[in-house]
Design a protein around this motif. Structure first.
Motif, mmCIF file in Angstrom:
data_model
loop_
_atom_site.group_PDB
_atom_site.id
_atom_site.type_symbol
_atom_site.label_atom_id
_atom_site.label_comp_id
_atom_site.label_asym_id
_atom_site.label_seq_id
_atom_site.Cartn_x
_atom_site.Cartn_y
_atom_site.Cartn_z
ATOM 1 N N ARG A 45 4.450 -1.190 10.703
ATOM 2 C CA ARG A 45 5.903 -1.079 10.898
ATOM 3 C C ARG A 45 6.298 0.350 11.254
ATOM 4 O O ARG A 45 5.963 1.299 10.548
ATOM 5 C CB ARG A 45 6.651 -1.499 9.638
ATOM 6 C CG ARG A 45 8.193 -1.329 9.735
ATOM 7 C CD ARG A 45 8.901 -2.108 8.650
ATOM 8 N NE ARG A 45 8.557 -3.520 8.783
ATOM 9 C CZ ARG A 45 8.580 -4.389 7.764
ATOM 10 N NH1 ARG A 45 8.885 -3.975 6.541
ATOM 11 N NH2 ARG A 45 8.264 -5.648 7.965
ATOM 12 N N ASN A 58 13.924 -1.569 12.865
ATOM 13 C CA ASN A 58 12.487 -1.658 12.610
ATOM 14 C C ASN A 58 11.784 -2.312 13.787
ATOM 15 O O ASN A 58 12.322 -3.233 14.425
ATOM 16 C CB ASN A 58 12.209 -2.473 11.349
ATOM 17 C CG ASN A 58 12.684 -1.774 10.088
ATOM 18 O OD1 ASN A 58 12.913 -0.572 10.074
ATOM 19 N ND2 ASN A 58 12.830 -2.538 9.006
ATOM 20 N N ASP A 60 7.917 -3.988 14.324
ATOM 21 C CA ASP A 60 6.636 -4.356 13.735
ATOM 22 C C ASP A 60 5.619 -4.607 14.840
ATOM 23 O O ASP A 60 5.937 -5.216 15.867
ATOM 24 C CB ASP A 60 6.770 -5.618 12.881
ATOM 25 C CG ASP A 60 7.590 -5.385 11.619
ATOM 26 O OD1 ASP A 60 7.795 -4.210 11.256
ATOM 27 O OD2 ASP A 60 8.030 -6.368 11.005
ATOM 28 N N GLN A 84 12.297 -9.584 12.448
ATOM 29 C CA GLN A 84 12.103 -9.792 11.014
ATOM 30 C C GLN A 84 11.701 -11.226 10.684
ATOM 31 O O GLN A 84 11.223 -11.510 9.587
ATOM 32 C CB GLN A 84 13.351 -9.396 10.223
ATOM 33 C CG GLN A 84 14.621 -10.124 10.602
ATOM 34 C CD GLN A 84 15.469 -9.322 11.572
ATOM 35 O OE1 GLN A 84 15.023 -8.988 12.670
ATOM 36 N NE2 GLN A 84 16.696 -9.025 11.183
ATOM 37 N N THR A 91 11.118 -11.343 4.853
ATOM 38 C CA THR A 91 12.186 -10.726 5.623
ATOM 39 C C THR A 91 12.880 -11.707 6.561
ATOM 40 O O THR A 91 13.889 -11.361 7.189
ATOM 41 C CB THR A 91 11.648 -9.554 6.473
ATOM 42 O OG1 THR A 91 10.656 -10.036 7.389
ATOM 43 C CG2 THR A 91 11.039 -8.473 5.591
ATOM 44 N N ASP A 97 8.961 -17.802 8.203
ATOM 45 C CA ASP A 97 8.733 -17.014 9.406
ATOM 46 C C ASP A 97 8.117 -17.876 10.504
ATOM 47 O O ASP A 97 7.719 -19.016 10.267
ATOM 48 C CB ASP A 97 7.841 -15.811 9.094
ATOM 49 C CG ASP A 97 6.449 -16.213 8.673
ATOM 50 O OD1 ASP A 97 5.504 -15.921 9.410
ATOM 51 O OD2 ASP A 97 6.290 -16.830 7.589
ATOM 52 N N TRP A 122 13.146 -5.977 15.523
ATOM 53 C CA TRP A 122 14.154 -6.542 14.618
ATOM 54 C C TRP A 122 15.525 -6.577 15.299
ATOM 55 O O TRP A 122 15.851 -5.742 16.151
ATOM 56 C CB TRP A 122 14.246 -5.729 13.337
ATOM 57 C CG TRP A 122 13.085 -5.892 12.401
ATOM 58 C CD1 TRP A 122 11.767 -6.026 12.729
ATOM 59 C CD2 TRP A 122 13.138 -5.915 10.975
ATOM 60 N NE1 TRP A 122 10.999 -6.134 11.605
ATOM 61 C CE2 TRP A 122 11.813 -6.065 10.506
ATOM 62 C CE3 TRP A 122 14.164 -5.806 10.047
ATOM 63 C CZ2 TRP A 122 11.494 -6.123 9.152
ATOM 64 C CZ3 TRP A 122 13.859 -5.862 8.686
ATOM 65 C CH2 TRP A 122 12.535 -6.030 8.253
#
Length: 306
Positions: A45, A58, A60, A84, A91, A97, A122
């Motif tokens: 991240r 953010n 990732d 996210q 998250t 997810d 994100w």
């Protein structure tokens, strides 16, 4: 308190989950490993990745198995919106997810997809403003969903968001990681409004993004104006690939007539089903991360053909 259809739609939309000059991006934070239940493989991240164009957020980065050992190997890159929601249930908007890390691990192991780096960007509280294709809007205001108050076009920053991806984030990823940098090795994917901005990315930057994965694409927004924009700005076939899908439940139940028209336009333009165009209808599928997780291997295989 019960939400009406307008409230549910707005909540999902806002909260869901040529050569272009490259400029040096603002200094990004060092990557920190992300671990925990539900995360498979190496996930890094870059917290609050800065930008001169849009708000920091953010980013990732998932590295394929064997990345550290295969030091001479370079990899294609898939950029995903609503980052996210992509790898980590803790998250994710719905605490489910997309399972891209698990799906990629399986597909690479069985030879059904190329080993690739996945970059999950994100979203922010301005999700609607960043994901609504700006050049599709012709007036000073638009109505996202019937019954909404007019939304000011000047608030739409999708072009700034794409500038961030193309001139700041992608150069950083290409410099920091061992990537294959051309359009044939660079794709973008998202769901709902993320599907719209993925298609828009290829329409605006066909020489940067070679493929778009458009999952449960929210074509009805603003009366379907993005449909007309796509028809007018579709790149010539042969250099880009588009994946589309939709379910038949909840908001997805609205999508079929739009998607059928889009598919017809693309076939008439010369896109070949199964080659550079893939469009699926998923009977009984709804509009959430669990539904997209259940079929995630299909767009991944199409965009990352071995």
């Amino acid at each position: 308190m019960r939400l009406g259809m307008f409230g549910v739609v707005l909540l999902l939309l806002v909260s869901a989950g040529s050569a272009h000059a490259q400029q040096k991006p603002p200094s990004a934070t060092a990557a920190q490993a992300v671990t925990g239940e539900g995360v498979t493989g190496t996930l890094l991240r870059h917290a609050q990745f800065p930008s001169r164009h849009v708000a920091a957020r953010n980013v990732d980065v998932w590295l394929p198995p064997g990345y550290d050992e295969a030091t001479a190997t370079r990899y294609p890159v898939l950029y995903m919106h609503d980052g996210q929601n992509v790898f980590d249930p803790s998250t994710s908007y719905t605490h489910v997810d997309w399972g891209v890390d698990e799906a990629m691990t399986r597909l690479i192991a069985n030879g059904h997809a190329r080993a690739a780096i996945v970059v999950a960007v994100w979203n922010t509280p301005k999700r609607l403003q960043e994901y609504m294709p700006r050049r599709a809007i012709t007036g000073d205001t638009f109505v996202p969903t019937p019954g909404d108050p007019p939304f000011p076009t000047s608030d739409i920053v999708a072009d700034d968001y794409l500038t961030f991806l193309v001139t700041e984030l992608k150069p950083f990823i290409d410099a920091q990681y061992r990537t294959l940098t051309g359009p044939a090795d660079t794709s973008v994917m998202g769901s709902s409004m993320g599907g719209l901005i993925s298609a828009y990315a290829v329409l605006e930057y066909p020489d940067v993004f070679g493929g778009a994965g458009c999952v449960s694409t929210h074509w009805p927004i603003a009366g379907g104006i993005v449909e007309g924009y796509l028809a007018q700005h579709l790149p010539a076939p042969g250099g880009n690939r588009f994946y589309f899908d939709y379910g038949t439940e909840a908001i997805d139940a609205q999508y079929e007539p739009y998607q059928q028209r889009i598919d017809g336009v693309m076939r008439a333009r010369g896109y070949r089903p199964g080659a550079d165009l893939l469009s699926h209808r998923y009977l009984g599928a709804t509009h959430n991360e669990a539904a997209w997780r259940a079929r995630i291997e299909v767009p991944l295989m199409f965009l990352l053909l071995p």
